[in-house]
Design a protein around this motif. Structure first.
Motif, PDB file in Angstrom:
ATOM      1  N   MET A   1      18.320  97.410 -31.363  1.00 36.05           N
ATOM      2  CA  MET A   1      19.188  96.437 -30.702  1.00 36.05           C
ATOM      3  C   MET A   1      18.558  96.037 -29.363  1.00 36.05           C
ATOM      4  SD  MET A   1      23.188  97.005 -29.932  1.00 36.05           S
ATOM      5  CE  MET A   1      24.070  95.918 -28.894  1.00 36.05           C
ATOM      6  N   PRO A   2      18.344  94.734 -29.116  1.00 40.39           N
ATOM      7  CA  PRO A   2      17.709  94.320 -27.869  1.00 40.39           C
ATOM      8  C   PRO A   2      18.607  94.612 -26.668  1.00 40.39           C
ATOM      9  CG  PRO A   2      18.404  92.405 -29.145  1.00 40.39           C
ATOM     10  CD  PRO A   2      18.675  93.619 -29.984  1.00 40.39           C
ATOM     11  N   SER A   3      17.958  94.924 -25.528  1.00 40.23           N
ATOM     12  CA  SER A   3      18.743  95.210 -24.328  1.00 40.23           C
ATOM     13  C   SER A   3      19.284  93.908 -23.747  1.00 40.23           C
ATOM     14  CB  SER A   3      17.888  95.937 -23.300  1.00 40.23           C
ATOM     15  OG  SER A   3      16.829  95.109 -22.882  1.00 40.23           O
ATOM     16  N   ARG A   4      20.428  94.020 -23.140  1.00 42.74           N
ATOM     17  CA  ARG A   4      21.073  92.867 -22.508  1.00 42.74           C
ATOM     18  C   ARG A   4      20.274  92.478 -21.264  1.00 42.74           C
ATOM     19  NH1 ARG A   4      24.908  92.195 -18.571  1.00 42.74           N
ATOM     20  NH2 ARG A   4      25.075  94.413 -18.159  1.00 42.74           N
ATOM     21  N   GLU A   5      20.128  91.184 -21.052  1.00 47.05           N
ATOM     22  CA  GLU A   5      19.401  90.726 -19.861  1.00 47.05           C
ATOM     23  C   GLU A   5      20.164  91.137 -18.612  1.00 47.05           C
ATOM     24  OE1 GLU A   5      17.669  86.694 -17.789  1.00 47.05           O
ATOM     25  OE2 GLU A   5      18.311  86.619 -19.870  1.00 47.05           O
ATOM     26  N   GLN A   6      19.425  91.692 -17.669  1.00 47.80           N
ATOM     27  CA  GLN A   6      20.029  92.078 -16.405  1.00 47.80           C
ATOM     28  C   GLN A   6      19.779  90.979 -15.385  1.00 47.80           C
ATOM     29  OE1 GLN A   6      19.638  96.231 -15.249  1.00 47.80           O
ATOM     30  NE2 GLN A   6      18.431  96.551 -17.099  1.00 47.80           N
ATOM     31  N   LYS A   7      20.759  90.727 -14.541  1.00 46.06           N
ATOM     32  CA  LYS A   7      20.661  89.656 -13.566  1.00 46.06           C
ATOM     33  C   LYS A   7      20.380  90.271 -12.197  1.00 46.06           C
ATOM     34  CE  LYS A   7      23.815  86.390 -14.098  1.00 46.06           C
ATOM     35  NZ  LYS A   7      25.084  85.673 -14.368  1.00 46.06           N
ATOM     36  N   LEU A   8      19.105  90.206 -11.775  1.00 45.30           N
ATOM     37  CA  LEU A   8      18.690  90.783 -10.499  1.00 45.30           C
ATOM     38  C   LEU A   8      17.899  89.774  -9.701  1.00 45.30           C
ATOM     39  CD1 LEU A   8      18.447  93.269  -8.599  1.00 45.30           C
ATOM     40  CD2 LEU A   8      16.317  93.818  -9.812  1.00 45.30           C
ATOM     41  N   ILE A   9      18.342  89.543  -8.472  1.00 45.05           N
ATOM     42  CA  ILE A   9      17.636  88.671  -7.539  1.00 45.05           C
ATOM     43  C   ILE A   9      17.080  89.536  -6.425  1.00 45.05           C
ATOM     44  CG2 ILE A   9      17.927  86.892  -5.770  1.00 45.05           C
ATOM     45  CD1 ILE A   9      19.854  85.487  -7.696  1.00 45.05           C
ATOM     46  N   VAL A  10      15.807  89.319  -6.122  1.00 51.05           N
ATOM     47  CA  VAL A  10      15.148  90.002  -5.020  1.00 51.05           C
ATOM     48  C   VAL A  10      14.910  88.966  -3.924  1.00 51.05           C
ATOM     49  CG1 VAL A  10      13.129  91.288  -4.264  1.00 51.05           C
ATOM     50  CG2 VAL A  10      14.053  91.679  -6.549  1.00 51.05           C
ATOM     51  N   LEU A  11      15.541  89.194  -2.783  1.00 53.91           N
ATOM     52  CA  LEU A  11      15.444  88.289  -1.638  1.00 53.91           C
ATOM     53  C   LEU A  11      14.480  88.842  -0.600  1.00 53.91           C
ATOM     54  CD1 LEU A  11      19.151  87.673  -0.493  1.00 53.91           C
ATOM     55  CD2 LEU A  11      17.726  86.116  -1.782  1.00 53.91           C
ATOM     56  N   ASP A  12      13.743  87.956   0.018  1.00 54.44           N
ATOM     57  CA  ASP A  12      13.038  88.303   1.242  1.00 54.44           C
ATOM     58  C   ASP A  12      14.103  88.322   2.355  1.00 54.44           C
ATOM     59  OD1 ASP A  12      10.719  88.583   3.034  1.00 54.44           O
ATOM     60  OD2 ASP A  12      11.266  86.559   3.682  1.00 54.44           O
ATOM     61  N   ARG A  13      13.870  89.079   3.415  1.00 54.42           N
ATOM     62  CA  ARG A  13      14.875  89.158   4.476  1.00 54.42           C
ATOM     63  C   ARG A  13      14.647  88.101   5.562  1.00 54.42           C
ATOM     64  NH1 ARG A  13      15.145  94.045   8.678  1.00 54.42           N
ATOM     65  NH2 ARG A  13      13.928  92.536   9.846  1.00 54.42           N
ATOM     66  N   ASP A  14      13.574  88.227   6.324  1.00 52.22           N
ATOM     67  CA  ASP A  14      13.356  87.359   7.485  1.00 52.22           C
ATOM     68  C   ASP A  14      12.812  85.998   7.048  1.00 52.22           C
ATOM     69  OD1 ASP A  14      14.171  89.509   9.049  1.00 52.22           O
ATOM     70  OD2 ASP A  14      12.126  90.255   9.265  1.00 52.22           O
ATOM     71  N   GLY A  15      13.537  84.948   7.437  1.00 52.22           N
ATOM     72  CA  GLY A  15      13.155  83.596   7.068  1.00 52.22           C
ATOM     73  C   GLY A  15      13.860  83.098   5.822  1.00 52.22           C
ATOM     74  N   THR A  16      14.487  84.006   5.072  1.00 55.05           N
ATOM     75  CA  THR A  16      15.192  83.642   3.839  1.00 55.05           C
ATOM     76  C   THR A  16      16.690  83.891   4.003  1.00 55.05           C
ATOM     77  OG1 THR A  16      13.248  84.217   2.532  1.00 55.05           O
ATOM     78  CG2 THR A  16      15.338  84.090   1.351  1.00 55.05           C
ATOM     79  N   LEU A  17      17.038  85.136   4.333  1.00 57.73           N
ATOM     80  CA  LEU A  17      18.438  85.501   4.566  1.00 57.73           C
ATOM     81  C   LEU A  17      18.788  85.381   6.047  1.00 57.73           C
ATOM     82  CD1 LEU A  17      21.076  86.608   3.339  1.00 57.73           C
ATOM     83  CD2 LEU A  17      20.172  88.908   3.723  1.00 57.73           C
ATOM     84  N   GLY A  18      17.864  85.793   6.892  1.00 55.39           N
ATOM     85  CA  GLY A  18      18.078  85.745   8.333  1.00 55.39           C
ATOM     86  C   GLY A  18      16.945  85.013   9.025  1.00 55.39           C
ATOM     87  N   ALA A  19      17.153  84.733  10.304  1.00 56.30           N
ATOM     88  CA  ALA A  19      16.122  84.064  11.103  1.00 56.30           C
ATOM     89  C   ALA A  19      14.873  84.940  11.172  1.00 56.30           C
ATOM     90  CB  ALA A  19      16.667  83.785  12.500  1.00 56.30           C
ATOM     91  N   ASP A  20      13.741  84.306  11.405  1.00 52.27           N
ATOM     92  CA  ASP A  20      12.453  84.995  11.450  1.00 52.27           C
ATOM     93  C   ASP A  20      11.832  84.783  12.825  1.00 52.27           C
ATOM     94  OD1 ASP A  20      10.111  86.295  10.821  1.00 52.27           O
ATOM     95  OD2 ASP A  20       9.438  84.832   9.337  1.00 52.27           O
ATOM     96  N   PRO A  21      12.218  85.613  13.806  1.00 52.87           N
ATOM     97  CA  PRO A  21      11.666  85.418  15.146  1.00 52.87           C
ATOM     98  C   PRO A  21      10.172  85.756  15.187  1.00 52.87           C
ATOM     99  CG  PRO A  21      13.007  87.411  15.072  1.00 52.87           C
ATOM    100  CD  PRO A  21      13.127  86.741  13.734  1.00 52.87           C
ATOM    101  N   GLU A  22       9.441  85.072  16.058  1.00 52.12           N
ATOM    102  CA  GLU A  22       7.993  85.284  16.151  1.00 52.12           C
ATOM    103  C   GLU A  22       7.624  86.706  16.552  1.00 52.12           C
ATOM    104  OE1 GLU A  22       5.642  82.431  18.297  1.00 52.12           O
ATOM    105  OE2 GLU A  22       6.920  80.786  17.593  1.00 52.12           O
ATOM    106  N   ASP A  23       8.474  87.340  17.355  1.00 49.53           N
ATOM    107  CA  ASP A  23       8.141  88.676  17.867  1.00 49.53           C
ATOM    108  C   ASP A  23       8.900  89.789  17.129  1.00 49.53           C
ATOM    109  OD1 ASP A  23      10.574  87.917  18.877  1.00 49.53           O
ATOM    110  OD2 ASP A  23      10.199  88.627  20.909  1.00 49.53           O
ATOM    111  N   PHE A  24       9.229  89.561  15.860  1.00 57.03           N
ATOM    112  CA  PHE A  24       9.877  90.548  15.000  1.00 57.03           C
ATOM    113  C   PHE A  24      11.345  90.760  15.363  1.00 57.03           C
ATOM    114  CE2 PHE A  24       5.394  91.638  14.951  1.00 57.03           C
ATOM    115  CZ  PHE A  24       5.138  91.850  13.610  1.00 57.03           C
ATOM    116  N   VAL A  25      12.105  91.214  14.390  1.00 62.27           N
ATOM    117  CA  VAL A  25      13.479  91.654  14.610  1.00 62.27           C
ATOM    118  C   VAL A  25      13.353  93.092  15.099  1.00 62.27           C
ATOM    119  CG1 VAL A  25      15.684  92.182  13.516  1.00 62.27           C
ATOM    120  CG2 VAL A  25      14.418  90.139  12.826  1.00 62.27           C
TER     121      VAL A  25
END
Length: 192
Positions: A1-25
């Motif tokens: 029986m084939p496995s059910r497709e899993q729904k997983l999103i991998v996000l980058d943090r800085d610049g994608t979810l949050g701001a990306d300051p030049e001098d790091f968070v």
């Protein structure tokens, strides 16, 4: 029986979810979500998607901050996400400086392979999104479906053009909300 497709999103943090300051968070107060990004994660969660983060954190390897500070940043991020009904279930990060030549610093695929193993989701079922070419390169190298948001490091391409080095066929989205719109519309089309 084939496995059910899993729904997983991998996000980058800085610049994608949050701001990306030049001098790091470098402190919890430095981490600021991008407009609408937290709500985008909430919508993805409501659509049945598990969400995790994969982030280069070379500030650790460079001695700019310590693990306790990184944990405080992530505690703030989780609290702000929870405030809008969103959840990121895990944070994976590369602590190495660029000169360490590790296999987990994007554009190397190591973080994505680690996520696949730890969460038991085949790389072919992982959808990855980030704001830099190296995010897309790492995802493609691992065998994931890669997407680019035109925020953070790729914001200069909002008016057009393709960032140098972007793997062929990687879709570009204005921001994380536009990415969520595309993913959820695709899901609705599959269900129809």
């Amino acid at each position: 029986m084939p496995s059910r497709e899993q729904k997983l999103i991998v996000l980058d943090r800085d610049g994608t979810l949050g701001a990306d300051p030049e001098d790091f968070v470098q402190s919890a107060d430095d981490w600021q979500p991008l407009p609408g990004a937290l709500e985008a994660v909430a919508r993805l969660n409501q659509g049945g998607w598990r969400v995790v983060i994969a982030s280069n954190q070379s500030g650790l390897g460079r001695g700019l901050f310590d693990v306790a500070t990184l944990n405080a940043v992530h505690a703030r991020m989780h609290k702000l996400l929870a405030g809008v009904g969103a959840r990121v279930e895990a944070v994976f990060f590369c602590p190495h400086a660029p000169e360490d030549a590790c296999d987990c610093r994007k554009p190397a695929p190591g973080l994505f392979l680690q996520i696949s193993r730890r969460l038991g989701v085949p790389v072919s079922q992982i959808v990855a999104v980030g704001d830099s070419v190296r995010d897309a390169q790492a995802a493609v190298a691992a065998g994931c479906e890669a997407h680019l948001v035109l925020t953070g490091q790729s914001a200069a391409h909002r008016l057009g053009g393709v960032p140098d080095g972007l793997p062929p066929g990687v879709p570009q989205h204005l921001d994380l909300n536009a990415f969520a719109d595309a993913v959820l519309a695709r899901d609705a089309q599959k269900a129809a």
